[in-house]
Write a protein that holds these residues in place. Sequence first.
Motif, PDB file in Angstrom:
ATOM      1  N   ARG A 186       0.859  -1.177   0.000  1.00 45.88           N
ATOM      2  CA  ARG A 186       0.000   0.000   0.000  1.00 45.88           C
ATOM      3  C   ARG A 186       0.892   1.221   0.000  1.00 45.88           C
ATOM      4  O   ARG A 186       2.069   1.159   0.304  1.00 45.88           O
ATOM      5  N   SER A 187       0.277   2.313  -0.320  1.00 45.39           N
ATOM      6  CA  SER A 187       1.070   3.499  -0.565  1.00 45.39           C
ATOM      7  C   SER A 187       1.137   4.375   0.672  1.00 45.39           C
ATOM      8  O   SER A 187       0.552   5.446   0.712  1.00 45.39           O
ATOM      9  N   PHE A 188       1.839   3.891   1.704  1.00 42.30           N
ATOM     10  CA  PHE A 188       1.992   4.682   2.924  1.00 42.30           C
ATOM     11  C   PHE A 188       3.397   5.255   2.998  1.00 42.30           C
ATOM     12  O   PHE A 188       4.204   5.104   2.108  1.00 42.30           O
ATOM     13  N   GLY A 241     -15.971 -10.082  -5.437  1.00 42.47           N
ATOM     14  CA  GLY A 241     -15.063  -9.321  -4.572  1.00 42.47           C
ATOM     15  C   GLY A 241     -13.620  -9.740  -4.774  1.00 42.47           C
ATOM     16  O   GLY A 241     -12.707  -8.910  -4.763  1.00 42.47           O
ATOM     17  N   LYS A 244     -12.341  -8.190  -7.933  1.00 41.23           N
ATOM     18  CA  LYS A 244     -12.033  -6.767  -7.746  1.00 41.23           C
ATOM     19  C   LYS A 244     -10.714  -6.593  -6.989  1.00 41.23           C
ATOM     20  O   LYS A 244      -9.889  -5.752  -7.324  1.00 41.23           O
ATOM     21  N   SER A 245     -10.581  -7.402  -5.952  1.00 41.77           N
ATOM     22  CA  SER A 245      -9.392  -7.299  -5.119  1.00 41.77           C
ATOM     23  C   SER A 245      -8.129  -7.658  -5.910  1.00 41.77           C
ATOM     24  O   SER A 245      -7.105  -6.966  -5.833  1.00 41.77           O
ATOM     25  N   LEU A 247      -7.737  -7.535  -9.123  1.00 41.63           N
ATOM     26  CA  LEU A 247      -7.486  -6.523 -10.151  1.00 41.63           C
ATOM     27  C   LEU A 247      -6.757  -5.329  -9.541  1.00 41.63           C
ATOM     28  O   LEU A 247      -5.815  -4.786 -10.126  1.00 41.63           O
ATOM     29  N   HIS A 248      -7.218  -4.935  -8.357  1.00 41.61           N
ATOM     30  CA  HIS A 248      -6.573  -3.799  -7.704  1.00 41.61           C
ATOM     31  C   HIS A 248      -5.109  -4.110  -7.399  1.00 41.61           C
ATOM     32  O   HIS A 248      -4.223  -3.278  -7.625  1.00 41.61           O
ATOM     33  N   ARG A 251      -3.130  -3.868 -10.544  1.00 42.31           N
ATOM     34  CA  ARG A 251      -2.850  -2.487 -10.945  1.00 42.31           C
ATOM     35  C   ARG A 251      -1.754  -1.867 -10.081  1.00 42.31           C
ATOM     36  O   ARG A 251      -0.909  -1.114 -10.566  1.00 42.31           O
TER      37      ARG A 251
ATOM     38  N   CYS B  16      -5.087   6.861   5.311  1.00 45.58           N
ATOM     39  CA  CYS B  16      -4.666   6.312   4.016  1.00 45.58           C
ATOM     40  C   CYS B  16      -4.984   4.812   3.954  1.00 45.58           C
ATOM     41  O   CYS B  16      -5.457   4.320   2.923  1.00 45.58           O
ATOM     42  N   ALA B  17      -4.691   4.141   5.046  1.00 50.51           N
ATOM     43  CA  ALA B  17      -4.943   2.696   5.071  1.00 50.51           C
ATOM     44  C   ALA B  17      -6.418   2.415   4.840  1.00 50.51           C
ATOM     45  O   ALA B  17      -6.779   1.534   4.035  1.00 50.51           O
ATOM     46  N   GLN B  20      -7.316   3.368   1.197  1.00 46.87           N
ATOM     47  CA  GLN B  20      -6.771   2.441   0.197  1.00 46.87           C
ATOM     48  C   GLN B  20      -7.378   1.048   0.305  1.00 46.87           C
ATOM     49  O   GLN B  20      -7.503   0.347  -0.700  1.00 46.87           O
ATOM     50  N   ALA B  21      -7.755   0.680   1.517  1.00 55.43           N
ATOM     51  CA  ALA B  21      -8.413  -0.624   1.673  1.00 55.43           C
ATOM     52  C   ALA B  21      -9.783  -0.629   1.006  1.00 55.43           C
ATOM     53  O   ALA B  21     -10.272  -1.671   0.568  1.00 55.43           O
ATOM     54  N   MET B  23     -10.458   0.974  -1.735  1.00 55.22           N
ATOM     55  CA  MET B  23     -10.346   1.257  -3.167  1.00 55.22           C
ATOM     56  C   MET B  23     -10.829   0.139  -4.096  1.00 55.22           C
ATOM     57  O   MET B  23     -11.566   0.412  -5.046  1.00 55.22           O
ATOM     58  N   PRO B  24     -10.420  -1.132  -3.853  1.00 56.25           N
ATOM     59  CA  PRO B  24     -10.828  -2.170  -4.816  1.00 56.25           C
ATOM     60  C   PRO B  24     -12.339  -2.232  -5.012  1.00 56.25           C
ATOM     61  O   PRO B  24     -12.838  -2.257  -6.146  1.00 56.25           O
ATOM     62  N   GLU B  25     -13.061  -2.212  -3.899  1.00 55.37           N
ATOM     63  CA  GLU B  25     -14.516  -2.337  -3.975  1.00 55.37           C
ATOM     64  C   GLU B  25     -15.123  -1.093  -4.620  1.00 55.37           C
ATOM     65  O   GLU B  25     -15.993  -1.191  -5.484  1.00 55.37           O
TER      66      GLU B  25
END
Lengths: 268, 86
Positions: A186-188, A241, A244-245, A247-248, A251, B16-17, B20-21, B23-25
């Motif tokens: 994740r982008s932290f 779900g 989707k997960s 795919l994310h 990406r 952010c967490a 971002q968590a 985001m997919p849905e």
Amino acid sequence: MGLSNTAGPPPGDLANGALDGEGSVPPENRTIPAGLASNNTEQDLIAGQNESGEAVKDAPASDLGEAAASSVSLPDPADTSDAAVLARAQAGDHHAFAQLYSVHKRRVYSLCLRMLGNVAEAEDLTQESFLQLHRKIATFRGDSAFSTWLHRLTINVVLMHLRRKGLNLISLDEALDPSPDHGPARSFGAPDLRLTGSIDRMTLEKAVESLPAGYRLIFVLHDIEGYEHNEIAALLDCSIGNSKSQLHKARMKLREALRAPADEEVAK
Amino acid sequence: MTEPEDFVQDNIDADCAEFQASMPERIGAGEDLQTDPHMLTCERCRSLIRDLEYIADAVRQLMPIEEEPREELWANIQLAIERGEA
């Protein structure tokens, strides 16, 4: 601009020219005019085929199918229309089958290449797809566009190949992500550097090829081939779900891959 | 009164967490995340969304180009058909 529907036309529309195989063949080289079929939806296709791409639904023939069905008995060798060529191929005319190959080879090969990320495997499975087409073409009844039917047949050939190789398409989270602990972060933390410059096709192709097989599969099906999550879920026998997960994650992984050269550039 | 820097950073990371968590849905459902309040305050997540949209655009523009298989492939297919493998 959005991320939910990044692809071009959905699979049901693939027969309408640009992505139908004909679209990529220079006009002077075309042996069959564009537009082998209609606007049938992918749902029609799913309902109309079994896993091998074989037509299983006894639905009324439409457009090409009707033409094909009515001309299978007496295909006119002089008729070069799409329906006639298909009908002749269904009747066992090798020359007509060669014409179908000529029109659809690029589409089938490109699909295999993107799903597999490997030229040798893509060639093998392109061959396997056309051999399956040869075996099953007589069963095509026109419930969907021919190109859509062939597209689905090809995807099933690839999926069967991946299953044979041991890729468990059912348990996507475990099986498709080979290293969940090392998946896309994740982008932290420190602010991210934005992707810089422009992405060229080669870089993008390479980045997609570098994706783990499972990520690549979902990414190609959704973002390139235009499948919806419910269709992917049906194809891969997973939840929406999950699709989707994955795919994310694909990406995010792709972003990482594309950022690497950009970051190197910045470091210079 | 100002909050300790670490505390502020932790809160940002937590936001952010959470964002971002989700985001997919939310992306999968077609939601436009640009309008999310978090996007107004977080450059990191704005950058992330910007990158993903940029990549999506590039894919749309660059990827549909099709490749030509080797000429020999048709000969192989023909041979396989003649051998009765099809």
